[in-house]
Enzyme design. Structure first.
Site, PDB file in Angstrom:
ATOM      1  N   GLY A  26       0.805  -1.211   0.000  1.00  0.00           N
ATOM      2  CA  GLY A  26       0.000   0.000   0.000  1.00  0.00           C
ATOM      3  C   GLY A  26       0.836   1.258   0.000  1.00  0.00           C
ATOM      4  CB  SER A  27      -0.238   4.782  -0.429  1.00  0.00           C
ATOM      5  OG  SER A  27      -1.164   4.835   0.640  1.00  0.00           O
ATOM      6  CG  ASP A  80       0.919  -4.108   5.738  1.00  0.00           C
ATOM      7  OD1 ASP A  80       0.853  -3.182   4.909  1.00  0.00           O
ATOM      8  OD2 ASP A  80       0.447  -5.242   5.532  1.00  0.00           O
ATOM      9  N   GLY A  95      -7.761  -2.750   1.817  1.00  0.00           N
ATOM     10  CA  GLY A  95      -8.176  -1.854   0.752  1.00  0.00           C
ATOM     11  C   GLY A  95      -7.389  -2.081  -0.527  1.00  0.00           C
ATOM     12  CD  GLU A 102      -1.944  -6.063   3.486  1.00  0.00           C
ATOM     13  OE1 GLU A 102      -1.490  -5.135   2.806  1.00  0.00           O
ATOM     14  OE2 GLU A 102      -3.107  -6.066   3.938  1.00  0.00           O
TER      15      GLU A 102
END
Length: 225
Positions: A26-27, A80, A95, A102
């Protein structure tokens, strides 16, 4: 430095020589991987396991050595992001569609560090739609059972007009619970349902939460024992 970058960079500093590291997706996790890669280039000696194909590609880009899970029994640390974090450090994740890998990495790590910008901190989980990963076989039946059990809106995740497929070959349905008064109870109920592979509720898994703010500050919150 933005909030996500601040949180990711601070978490990356906790990685030490000789560690086996879980790399999130993710970002926000991007920034942690970026900073870990910089440290590897400077001589940091680690091995890593990525939680998605995208994170694997990013790790390889930054020269982070990746290993198969069969080479280790546990990880020293995993870093994470999260979509929501409540005051008890329960999370909604998924998302980005990598929730199963994860969670596997998180629960098999000695220390699971969550990195999030301050906007992800919420008083109660559930405003962010809860991702639930389904086996494709007869997924319509599983979806029907979910709808009978819970009076909330369920929406199959799509991409480019087709059902979204995870790195594991499964589907995801996003559930608009609105409020989740008991994340632990819902987590158990969903896990017991045949056809559900896993879900994005991470309850009693996080050890540390690093919150990033837009002014570059960070706050570290540790699990209460």
């Amino acid at each position: 430095m933005n909030a996500k970058q601040a949180a990711g960079y601070r978490a990356a500093k906790l990685v030490q020589d000789g560690m086996v590291v879980g790399l999130g997706t993710g970002s926000t996790a991007y920034y942690a991987i970026e900073k870990i890669g910089e440290r590897v280039a400077q001589g940091l000696q680690i091995r890593a396991i990525a939680t998605s194909n995208a994170s694997e590609e990013l790790a390889l880009k930054y020269g982070i050595p990746l290993i198969p899970a069969s080479e280790v029994e546990r990880l020293d640390i995993a870093i994470d992001g999260a979509d929501e974090v409540d005051p008890e450090m329960a999370l909604i994740k998924g998302g980005g569609g990598a929730l199963l890998r994860e969670k596997l990495v998180a629960i098999n790590s000695d220390r699971f560090i969550v990195i999030a910008d301050s906007g992800k901190m919420v008083p109660q989980l559930g405003q962010f739609k809860l991702p639930i990963e389904l086996v494709p076989f007869c997924y319509e039946w599983t979806l029907g059972q979910l709808k009978r059990n819970y009076d909330v809106q369920f929406e199959m995740r799509t991409r480019d007009g087709k059902l979204y497929v995870t790195d594991n070959g499964n589907y995801i349905v996003d559930a608009a619970f609105g409020k989740i008064p008991s994340p632990a109870q819902l987590s158990h109920e969903l896990k017991m349902m045949t056809g559900v592979v896993d879900h994005g509720l991470f309850v009693d898994i996080a050890d540390t939460v690093i919150v990033g703010y837009e002014d570059g500050r960070t706050e570290m919150i540790e699990k209460k024992h």
